[in-house]
Design a protein around this motif. Structure first.
Motif, PDB file in Angstrom:
ATOM      1  N   PRO A  31      56.386 -56.342  49.281  1.00 30.95           N
ATOM      2  CA  PRO A  31      56.412 -55.820  47.910  1.00 30.95           C
ATOM      3  C   PRO A  31      56.273 -54.301  47.857  1.00 30.95           C
ATOM      4  N   ALA A  32      56.885 -53.736  46.849  1.00 30.27           N
ATOM      5  CA  ALA A  32      56.776 -52.289  46.627  1.00 30.27           C
ATOM      6  C   ALA A  32      55.407 -51.956  46.060  1.00 30.27           C
ATOM      7  N   GLY A  33      55.026 -50.703  46.232  1.00 32.15           N
ATOM      8  CA  GLY A  33      53.746 -50.241  45.698  1.00 32.15           C
ATOM      9  C   GLY A  33      53.027 -49.374  46.701  1.00 32.15           C
ATOM     10  N   PRO A  34      51.982 -48.694  46.251  1.00 30.55           N
ATOM     11  CA  PRO A  34      51.252 -47.775  47.132  1.00 30.55           C
ATOM     12  C   PRO A  34      50.583 -48.512  48.279  1.00 30.55           C
ATOM     13  N   ALA A  56      50.691 -57.385  54.437  1.00 36.32           N
ATOM     14  CA  ALA A  56      51.661 -56.537  53.738  1.00 36.32           C
ATOM     15  C   ALA A  56      51.970 -57.043  52.339  1.00 36.32           C
ATOM     16  N   GLY A  57      51.553 -58.285  52.031  1.00 41.74           N
ATOM     17  CA  GLY A  57      51.713 -58.797  50.677  1.00 41.74           C
ATOM     18  C   GLY A  57      52.965 -59.603  50.416  1.00 41.74           C
ATOM     19  N   VAL A  58      53.656 -60.045  51.473  1.00 46.21           N
ATOM     20  CA  VAL A  58      54.861 -60.844  51.264  1.00 46.21           C
ATOM     21  C   VAL A  58      54.497 -62.103  50.469  1.00 46.21           C
ATOM     22  N   GLY A  59      55.281 -62.386  49.445  1.00 48.96           N
ATOM     23  CA  GLY A  59      54.987 -63.490  48.540  1.00 48.96           C
ATOM     24  C   GLY A  59      54.538 -63.011  47.179  1.00 48.96           C
ATOM     25  N   ALA A  60      54.133 -61.755  47.086  1.00 47.47           N
ATOM     26  CA  ALA A  60      53.766 -61.126  45.815  1.00 47.47           C
ATOM     27  C   ALA A  60      54.902 -60.207  45.371  1.00 47.47           C
ATOM     28  N   SER A  61      54.978 -59.951  44.072  1.00 48.82           N
ATOM     29  CA  SER A  61      56.060 -59.104  43.566  1.00 48.82           C
ATOM     30  C   SER A  61      55.714 -57.626  43.614  1.00 48.82           C
ATOM     31  N   SER A  62      54.432 -57.307  43.804  1.00 42.87           N
ATOM     32  CA  SER A  62      54.003 -55.911  43.909  1.00 42.87           C
ATOM     33  C   SER A  62      52.719 -55.859  44.730  1.00 42.87           C
ATOM     34  N   GLN A  63      52.383 -54.683  45.217  1.00 45.48           N
ATOM     35  CA  GLN A  63      51.144 -54.537  45.967  1.00 45.48           C
ATOM     36  C   GLN A  63      49.927 -54.797  45.079  1.00 45.48           C
ATOM     37  N   GLN A  64      50.057 -54.607  43.783  1.00 49.01           N
ATOM     38  CA  GLN A  64      48.944 -54.897  42.874  1.00 49.01           C
ATOM     39  C   GLN A  64      48.587 -56.379  42.890  1.00 49.01           C
ATOM     40  N   GLN A  65      49.587 -57.246  43.102  1.00 50.32           N
ATOM     41  CA  GLN A  65      49.365 -58.688  43.147  1.00 50.32           C
ATOM     42  C   GLN A  65      49.046 -59.180  44.555  1.00 50.32           C
ATOM     43  N   ALA A  66      49.194 -58.298  45.539  1.00 51.78           N
ATOM     44  CA  ALA A  66      48.996 -58.677  46.939  1.00 51.78           C
ATOM     45  C   ALA A  66      47.527 -58.534  47.330  1.00 51.78           C
ATOM     46  N   GLN A  70      44.638 -56.454  45.005  1.00 50.68           N
ATOM     47  CA  GLN A  70      43.607 -57.257  44.340  1.00 50.68           C
ATOM     48  C   GLN A  70      42.225 -56.983  44.934  1.00 50.68           C
ATOM     49  N   LEU A  71      42.158 -56.743  46.236  1.00 56.38           N
ATOM     50  CA  LEU A  71      40.876 -56.420  46.862  1.00 56.38           C
ATOM     51  C   LEU A  71      40.356 -55.073  46.381  1.00 56.38           C
ATOM     52  N   VAL A  72      41.217 -54.071  46.364  1.00 52.38           N
ATOM     53  CA  VAL A  72      40.800 -52.747  45.906  1.00 52.38           C
ATOM     54  C   VAL A  72      40.381 -52.788  44.445  1.00 52.38           C
ATOM     55  N   GLU A  73      41.076 -53.563  43.637  1.00 51.49           N
ATOM     56  CA  GLU A  73      40.733 -53.688  42.217  1.00 51.49           C
ATOM     57  C   GLU A  73      39.318 -54.239  42.043  1.00 51.49           C
ATOM     58  N   ILE A  74      38.957 -55.222  42.831  1.00 51.84           N
ATOM     59  CA  ILE A  74      37.614 -55.811  42.738  1.00 51.84           C
ATOM     60  C   ILE A  74      36.557 -54.817  43.211  1.00 51.84           C
ATOM     61  N   LEU A  75      36.789 -54.219  44.376  1.00 53.71           N
ATOM     62  CA  LEU A  75      35.795 -53.325  44.966  1.00 53.71           C
ATOM     63  C   LEU A  75      35.624 -52.042  44.162  1.00 53.71           C
ATOM     64  N   SER A  76      36.694 -51.611  43.499  1.00 57.44           N
ATOM     65  CA  SER A  76      36.624 -50.333  42.780  1.00 57.44           C
ATOM     66  C   SER A  76      35.731 -50.393  41.551  1.00 57.44           C
ATOM     67  N   GLY A 210      57.650 -71.107  50.854  1.00 58.07           N
ATOM     68  CA  GLY A 210      56.859 -72.188  51.421  1.00 58.07           C
ATOM     69  C   GLY A 210      56.098 -71.800  52.665  1.00 58.07           C
ATOM     70  N   PHE A 211      55.930 -70.511  52.867  1.00 59.48           N
ATOM     71  CA  PHE A 211      55.322 -70.021  54.112  1.00 59.48           C
ATOM     72  C   PHE A 211      54.229 -68.984  53.842  1.00 59.48           C
ATOM     73  N   HIS A 212      54.468 -68.091  52.903  1.00 54.46           N
ATOM     74  CA  HIS A 212      53.528 -67.008  52.623  1.00 54.46           C
ATOM     75  C   HIS A 212      52.652 -67.336  51.409  1.00 54.46           C
ATOM     76  N   PRO A 213      51.545 -66.610  51.247  1.00 55.92           N
ATOM     77  CA  PRO A 213      50.674 -66.840  50.091  1.00 55.92           C
ATOM     78  C   PRO A 213      51.347 -66.428  48.791  1.00 55.92           C
ATOM     79  N   SER A 214      50.943 -67.073  47.714  1.00 54.42           N
ATOM     80  CA  SER A 214      51.358 -66.664  46.371  1.00 54.42           C
ATOM     81  C   SER A 214      50.321 -65.682  45.830  1.00 54.42           C
TER      82      SER A 214
END
Length: 236
Positions: A31-34, A56-66, A70-76, A210-214
């Protein structure tokens, strides 16, 4: 012995299934994103996420969803998180070692390692896996100035819907084997922590391939990691 004989007998079929799955399974992009930044408020927490396509977040549409987003959002919410993501589809533990060999010194507080699925697929042997784990831990410790290291356990590959039987049985058995070795091996190191992949792997928790996380799985994963990171930071 019986397991090895069965596997040997199935080898041509497993190879054919592997080639079929490779052709049939859609290849999702990273996914695209910082992949680095500073976010939040509070004490500074320097964080590295290192690994394969799941990191790397494969399976998500953006790094924000990866995982990273999501980890940085919680910790921040509690920390000023200075974070870097270094991950790529297909990376094995050997690839991570090669990256660290050329990486400059960068003192960090926490490093999260996500690796193993591609080692299962490519047939990394136990002894080689253990030797490479030792070298990876040594390099992370030296290059990052002795951070706390979190290693995510391998996922239950026998539940991946992209894999047909008996390929899912074989890869699932190898994943459990390397995962058990990872857990046991990390117990030798005081600054390393194993985090089992105790996540739901129902259809909705897998990406379209059917292989990577959602994104839902990435959220659960990020929450579990954040809980352990906060505990560790408070204990220091």
């Amino acid at each position: 012995m019986k397991h090895h004989l069965v596997t040997l007998g199935l080898a041509p079929f497993l190879l054919a299934q592997g080639l079929y799955v490779r052709r049939k399974t859609p290849r999702l992009p990273e996914p695209a994103g910082p992949r680095q930044g500073i976010q939040g408020q509070g004490p500074t927490l320097k964080l590295l996420i290192l690994g394969d396509s799941s990191a790397a977040g494969v399976g998500a549409s953006s790094q924000q969803q990866a995982l990273s987003g999501q980890l940085v959002e919680i910790l921040s919410a509690s920390y000023t998180v200075a974070w870097t993501l270094t991950a790529k589809t297909g990376y094995t533990i050997k690839d991570l070692i090669n990256i660290l060999l050329t990486m400059p010194q960068m003192p960090l507080d926490i490093a999260i390692v996500v690796v193993g699925v591609n080692d299962v697929i490519k047939g990394t042997h136990q002894k080689q896996w253990e030797q490479q784990l030792d070298l990876l831990i040594q390099l992370l410790t030296e290059k990052l100035a002795s951070p706390t290291l979190f290693f995510s356990g391998l996922p239950p590959m026998h539940l991946f819907s992209a894999l047909p039987f008996p390929l899912k049985w074989y890869l699932g058995k190898r994943a459990r084997y390397l995962d058990g070795t990872l857990s046991t091996h990390l117990s030798k190191y005081k600054h390393c922590q194993y985090l089992p992949m105790n996540l739901p792997f129902e259809p909705s928790y897998l990406a379209l391939d059917g292989f990577h996380p959602s994104p839902d799985t990435y959220k659960c994963w990020a929450e579990a990691l954040a809980t352990e990171i906060v505990k560790k930071v408070h204990d220091v």
